[in-house]
Enzyme design. Structure first.
Site, PDB file in Angstrom:
ATOM      1  N   ASP A  10       0.907  -1.481   0.111  1.00  0.00           N
ATOM      2  CA  ASP A  10      -0.098   0.010   0.122  1.00  0.00           C
ATOM      3  C   ASP A  10       0.567   1.368  -0.242  1.00  0.00           C
ATOM      4  OD1 ASP A  10      -2.671   1.742   0.384  1.00  0.00           O
ATOM      5  OD2 ASP A  10      -2.145   1.482   2.160  1.00  0.00           O
ATOM      6  N   SER A  11       0.161   2.618  -0.291  1.00  0.00           N
ATOM      7  CA  SER A  11       1.180   4.007  -0.121  1.00  0.00           C
ATOM      8  C   SER A  11       1.982   4.058   1.519  1.00  0.00           C
ATOM      9  CB  SER A  11       0.649   4.945  -0.399  1.00  0.00           C
ATOM     10  OG  SER A  11      -1.223   4.832   0.452  1.00  0.00           O
ATOM     11  N   CYS A  73      -4.493  -1.109  -1.366  1.00  0.00           N
ATOM     12  CA  CYS A  73      -4.471  -0.644  -1.747  1.00  0.00           C
ATOM     13  C   CYS A  73      -5.538  -0.353  -2.783  1.00  0.00           C
ATOM     14  CB  CYS A  73      -3.381   0.211  -2.425  1.00  0.00           C
ATOM     15  SG  CYS A  73      -3.549   2.248  -2.660  1.00  0.00           S
ATOM     16  N   GLU A 152      -2.186   8.416   8.413  1.00  0.00           N
ATOM     17  CA  GLU A 152      -0.642   8.093   8.248  1.00  0.00           C
ATOM     18  C   GLU A 152       0.168  10.174   9.599  1.00  0.00           C
ATOM     19  OE1 GLU A 152       1.407   6.567   7.204  1.00  0.00           O
ATOM     20  OE2 GLU A 152      -0.140   6.371   5.610  1.00  0.00           O
ATOM     21  N   CYS A 184     -11.188   1.904   0.987  1.00  0.00           N
ATOM     22  CA  CYS A 184      -9.211   2.777   1.162  1.00  0.00           C
ATOM     23  C   CYS A 184      -8.852   1.956   2.018  1.00  0.00           C
ATOM     24  CB  CYS A 184      -9.392   4.175   1.694  1.00  0.00           C
ATOM     25  SG  CYS A 184      -7.946   5.114   1.696  1.00  0.00           S
ATOM     26  N   HIS A 186      -6.319   2.393   4.595  1.00  0.00           N
ATOM     27  CA  HIS A 186      -6.332   2.989   5.453  1.00  0.00           C
ATOM     28  C   HIS A 186      -7.678   4.030   6.805  1.00  0.00           C
ATOM     29  CE1 HIS A 186      -2.903   4.759   3.451  1.00  0.00           C
ATOM     30  NE2 HIS A 186      -2.344   5.129   4.955  1.00  0.00           N
TER      31      HIS A 186
HETATM   32  N1  DGL Z   1      -4.395   2.939   1.757  1.00  0.00           N
HETATM   33  C1  DGL Z   1      -4.844   3.083   0.161  1.00  0.00           C
HETATM   34  C2  DGL Z   1      -6.086   2.601  -0.729  1.00  0.00           C
HETATM   35  O1  DGL Z   1      -6.721   1.816  -0.106  1.00  0.00           O
HETATM   36  C3  DGL Z   1      -3.717   4.642  -0.750  1.00  0.00           C
HETATM   37  C4  DGL Z   1      -4.521   6.046  -0.428  1.00  0.00           C
HETATM   38  C5  DGL Z   1      -3.206   7.182  -0.562  1.00  0.00           C
HETATM   39  O2  DGL Z   1      -2.075   6.847  -0.384  1.00  0.00           O
HETATM   40  O3  DGL Z   1      -4.161   7.697  -0.645  1.00  0.00           O
HETATM   41  O4  DGL Z   1      -6.438   3.661  -1.626  1.00  0.00           O
END
Ligand code: DGL
Length: 265
Positions: A10-11, A73, A152, A184, A186
């Site tokens: 993931d990011s 992600c 984050e 997402c 996150h």
């Molecule tokens: N967690 C990621 C997602 O599911 C990436 C979020 C991001 O870096 O903007 O989209």
């Protein structure tokens, strides 16, 4: 049998919500996780850039002998999953399809909400997938670009995240959705705020568990289940390991063996 690791990325910290679900349901599997913290957020980048990042990380995970790839992600799953599936010859799954199946099985009134990054919502990957699975479904989508930086920063409770979430959730509250996809990885870390704002009438879909079930069936189908007794989780981050380590310690239940910096690009 294959005792190689499952490559997951993931990011940033978000994909660890999927790692948590994987570790819980597949404790014998080892996991290599990449958090591309040097380039987070992905959600406001272009498709070309997201494909480039996804390609580089997938190649790196394959170089480390990953037996399958989990794109943990939603942004990369929306914009780059088909691209890497064409390029690489190993099982690859994303988080969108499992999330869609889960939402379809939960919704009673066929009104489904989707929260996601700008890129995910703009791609309409969830809308298309939900309508393809059931043409009676109506979808309300809402981009929530400030959620990723909040998570984050570890800022997942208190007045500021609550005010931001209340604003983002306004169209969802006004609608009649009974099921809301946290599109997402996150966002599950903000679940308690979302739950507080929405009350208990709306079911929240976090694709972690559904993705773990999908990984399980891919491993069996391809005869690449591990026969070890325990799996290990090794994390790699593309920026400093300190803040990742602090957040992982706060939010993740799974036992992480190592966190190492790596240069991938
Ligand atoms: N967690 C990621 C997602 O599911 C990436 C979020 C991001 O870096 O903007 O989209």
């Amino acid at each position: 049998m294959d005792n190689g690791p499952i490559g997951v990325f993931d990011s940033g910290i978000g994909g660890l919500t999927v790692v948590d679900a994987l570790a819980k349901s597949l404790p014998n599997e080892s996991i290599l996780y990449v958090g591309d913290t040097a380039r987070v957020p992905y959600g406001n980048k272009s498709k070309v850039r997201i494909q480039e990042f996804t390609n580089e990380i997938t190649q790196w995970l394959i170089d480390q002998k990953s037996k399958m790839i989990v794109v943990a992600c939603n942004t990369a799953s929306s914009l780059a999953l088909d691209y890497i599936k064409l390029k690489f010859d190993l099982p690859i799954i994303g988080v969108i399809e499992p999330g869609i199946h889960s939402a379809i099985s939960i919704t009673k009134n066929k009104q489904v909400g989707v929260l996601g990054t700008n890129a995910t919502i703009k791609s309409d990957a969830y809308g298309e997938g939900l309508r393809a699975a059931n043409d009676k479904i109506s979808v309300v989508s809402q981009p929530c670009p400030l959620f990723v930086p909040l998570v984050e920063e570890g800022w997942v409770s208190g007045d500021v995240p609550t005010a931001i979430a209340t604003t983002y959730l306004e169209p969802i509250k006004r609608s009649n959705v009974d099921t809301l996809i946290l599109g997402c990885t996150h966002y599950p870390l903000l679940k308690s705020i979302l739950r507080q704002i929405l009350g208990s009438d709306v079911s929240l879909v976090d694709s972690g568990e559904a993705t773990a079930a999908a990984v399980n069936s891919v491993l069996s189908k391809n005869n690449i289940v591990s026969n070890k007794n325990t799996g290990e989780i090794h994390c790699y981050v593309t920026d400093s390991r300190d803040s990742f380590e602090a957040l992982a310690g706060r939010f993740v239940h799974a036992n992480i063996s190592t966190i190492t910096h790596v240069d991938i690009s």
